[in-house]
Design a protein around this motif. Structure first.
Motif, PDB file in Angstrom:
ATOM      1  N   LEU A  38      41.203  18.650  24.146  1.00  0.00           N
ATOM      2  CA  LEU A  38      40.838  17.813  24.206  1.00  0.00           C
ATOM      3  C   LEU A  38      42.635  16.512  23.899  1.00  0.00           C
ATOM      4  N   TRP A  39      43.944  18.181  23.805  1.00  0.00           N
ATOM      5  CA  TRP A  39      44.756  17.328  23.933  1.00  0.00           C
ATOM      6  C   TRP A  39      46.278  17.995  25.060  1.00  0.00           C
ATOM      7  N   GLY A  40      45.408  19.148  26.299  1.00  0.00           N
ATOM      8  CA  GLY A  40      45.507  19.577  27.376  1.00  0.00           C
ATOM      9  C   GLY A  40      46.407  21.267  27.116  1.00  0.00           C
ATOM     10  N   PHE A  41      46.852  21.806  27.760  1.00  0.00           N
ATOM     11  CA  PHE A  41      46.936  22.844  27.748  1.00  0.00           C
ATOM     12  C   PHE A  41      49.128  22.901  27.655  1.00  0.00           C
ATOM     13  N   ASP A  42      49.325  21.742  27.722  1.00  0.00           N
ATOM     14  CA  ASP A  42      50.696  21.565  27.871  1.00  0.00           C
ATOM     15  C   ASP A  42      51.068  21.153  26.286  1.00  0.00           C
ATOM     16  N   PHE A  43      50.389  20.820  25.347  1.00  0.00           N
ATOM     17  CA  PHE A  43      50.922  20.388  24.446  1.00  0.00           C
ATOM     18  C   PHE A  43      51.791  20.488  23.345  1.00  0.00           C
ATOM     19  N   PRO A  44      52.762  19.859  22.902  1.00  0.00           N
ATOM     20  CA  PRO A  44      53.469  20.500  22.524  1.00  0.00           C
ATOM     21  C   PRO A  44      53.497  20.639  21.115  1.00  0.00           C
ATOM     22  N   GLY A  45      52.300  20.757  20.003  1.00  0.00           N
ATOM     23  CA  GLY A  45      52.469  21.282  19.033  1.00  0.00           C
ATOM     24  C   GLY A  45      51.979  22.274  19.215  1.00  0.00           C
ATOM     25  N   ASP A  46      50.996  22.783  17.558  1.00  0.00           N
ATOM     26  CA  ASP A  46      50.433  24.283  17.933  1.00  0.00           C
ATOM     27  C   ASP A  46      48.820  23.535  16.954  1.00  0.00           C
ATOM     28  N   THR A  47      47.669  24.864  17.312  1.00  0.00           N
ATOM     29  CA  THR A  47      46.586  24.762  16.294  1.00  0.00           C
ATOM     30  C   THR A  47      46.485  23.815  14.742  1.00  0.00           C
ATOM     31  N   ARG A  48      47.176  23.800  14.361  1.00  0.00           N
ATOM     32  CA  ARG A  48      47.589  23.432  13.399  1.00  0.00           C
ATOM     33  C   ARG A  48      47.228  21.829  13.395  1.00  0.00           C
ATOM     34  N   THR A  49      47.671  21.099  14.418  1.00  0.00           N
ATOM     35  CA  THR A  49      47.158  19.747  15.101  1.00  0.00           C
ATOM     36  C   THR A  49      45.688  19.546  14.652  1.00  0.00           C
ATOM     37  N   VAL A  50      44.580  20.879  15.383  1.00  0.00           N
ATOM     38  CA  VAL A  50      43.656  20.580  14.829  1.00  0.00           C
ATOM     39  C   VAL A  50      43.353  20.187  13.690  1.00  0.00           C
ATOM     40  N   ASP A  51      44.065  21.327  12.973  1.00  0.00           N
ATOM     41  CA  ASP A  51      43.276  21.301  11.380  1.00  0.00           C
ATOM     42  C   ASP A  51      43.686  19.917  10.208  1.00  0.00           C
ATOM     43  N   ILE A  52      44.977  19.346  11.387  1.00  0.00           N
ATOM     44  CA  ILE A  52      45.080  17.898  10.326  1.00  0.00           C
ATOM     45  C   ILE A  52      44.297  16.533  10.947  1.00  0.00           C
ATOM     46  N   HIS A  53      43.271  16.984  12.021  1.00  0.00           N
ATOM     47  CA  HIS A  53      43.040  16.422  12.602  1.00  0.00           C
ATOM     48  C   HIS A  53      41.787  15.601  12.005  1.00  0.00           C
ATOM     49  N   VAL A  54      41.338  17.205  12.116  1.00  0.00           N
ATOM     50  CA  VAL A  54      40.190  17.391  11.285  1.00  0.00           C
ATOM     51  C   VAL A  54      40.204  16.905   9.359  1.00  0.00           C
ATOM     52  N   GLN A  55      40.953  17.288   8.779  1.00  0.00           N
ATOM     53  CA  GLN A  55      40.841  16.862   7.152  1.00  0.00           C
ATOM     54  C   GLN A  55      41.529  15.615   7.322  1.00  0.00           C
ATOM     55  N   ARG A  56      41.504  14.411   7.809  1.00  0.00           N
ATOM     56  CA  ARG A  56      41.737  13.796   8.447  1.00  0.00           C
ATOM     57  C   ARG A  56      40.261  12.691   8.793  1.00  0.00           C
ATOM     58  N   ILE A  57      40.162  13.447   9.623  1.00  0.00           N
ATOM     59  CA  ILE A  57      38.279  13.238   9.726  1.00  0.00           C
ATOM     60  C   ILE A  57      37.385  12.932   8.556  1.00  0.00           C
ATOM     61  N   ARG A  58      37.941  13.667   7.860  1.00  0.00           N
ATOM     62  CA  ARG A  58      37.094  14.211   6.625  1.00  0.00           C
ATOM     63  C   ARG A  58      37.564  13.621   5.550  1.00  0.00           C
ATOM     64  N   LYS A  59      38.591  13.302   5.151  1.00  0.00           N
ATOM     65  CA  LYS A  59      39.225  11.880   4.643  1.00  0.00           C
ATOM     66  C   LYS A  59      38.632  10.997   4.302  1.00  0.00           C
ATOM     67  N   LYS A  60      38.541  10.011   5.941  1.00  0.00           N
ATOM     68  CA  LYS A  60      37.606   9.275   6.110  1.00  0.00           C
ATOM     69  C   LYS A  60      36.136   8.927   5.543  1.00  0.00           C
ATOM     70  N   VAL A  61      35.672  10.190   6.553  1.00  0.00           N
ATOM     71  CA  VAL A  61      34.026  10.068   6.714  1.00  0.00           C
ATOM     72  C   VAL A  61      33.306  11.095   5.635  1.00  0.00           C
TER      73      VAL A  61
END
Length: 236
Positions: free
Chosen positions: A188-211
């Motif tokens: 979803l972000w691509g292999f050259d994304f400058p962040g790390d896997t915590r980005t996935v955790d943050i997005h999951v948390q935000r989806i849960r909070k909203k939904v």
């Protein structure tokens, strides 16, 4: 194939000139805006396929504009800025940007990153191509309207960013499979994304909070030691 339409929001005329010339030479349709407000007006009129966004605009923060573009208008965004701080890069990504390029830059790199985003979008679309339904229902209250790229809960629209929406839809269309954080980051972000896997955790948390409704049944389930999977039954 339809020509891709790019909106460039950049206050430096020299950068607009050279980028605009190079992108048009590569076959893209390009519109330009010198301020955030002008960029928003262009967005409403043109509905481009991708936005090149300068962070340092004269009238508003590029971060605020990125949030609006990714949540309300759901368009891919590449941030272009003189700031090289990793915190700014990760913040931009977490607000919904798809990529981040630091000035000074090589025009060839910008073009390559634009094409990479379009390829990634096409691959995601192909992976969802077997789903014939335009409306997907999760449990008794969640509804995903694919044609509008919208998520509704109990009749109310949920404001997800484009990346939050893509992540949720990806898990929905692979609802029997568990994905590691690295797999989700790559797809979803691509292999050259400058962040790390915590980005996935943050997005999951935000989806849960909203939904999530707070009844203990989360829309995304954590598989401990592995990653994530869809946590609700899919109905069509």
């Amino acid at each position: 194939m339809r020509q891709k339409h790019i909106l460039m929001i950049e206050d430096e005329e020299s950068i607009r000139d050279i980028l605009g010339y190079s992108l048009r030479k590569e076959g893209f349709i390009v519109d330009e805006a010198a301020s955030g407000l002008e960029g928003l007006r262009q967005m409403e009129l043109q509905r481009p396929d991708l936005v090149l966004l300068d962070l340092m605009l004269p009238d508003m923060s590029g971060f605020d504009l990125c949030r609006k573009l990714s949540v309300s208008l759901k368009v891919p965004v590449i941030m272009i800025t003189a700031k090289a701080d990793m915190v700014d890069k990760v913040l931009g990504m977490e607000l919904g940007a798809d990529d981040y390029i630091t000035k000074p830059f090589d025009i060839r790199e910008v073009i390559a990153r634009i094409r990479a985003i379009f390829r990634r979008i096409e691959l995601i679309s192909e992976s969802l191509g077997n789903e014939i339904y335009s409306i997907i229902r999760l449990g008794r209250r969640i509804e995903i309207r694919k044609d509008e790229c919208e998520v509704w809960s109990n009749g109310e629209k949920i404001n997800l960013t484009i990346k939050e929406y893509d992540l949720l839809l990806f898990l929905v269309t692979n609802n029997r499979k568990v994905f590691t954080r690295s797999e989700l980051l790559d797809k979803l972000w691509g292999f050259d994304f400058p962040g790390d896997t915590r980005t996935v955790d943050i997005h999951v948390q935000r989806i849960r909070k909203k939904v999530d409704s707070g009844d203990g049944n989360s829309i995304i389930e954590t598989v401990f030691g592995v990653g994530y999977k869809l946590g609700m039954q899919v109905r069509t």
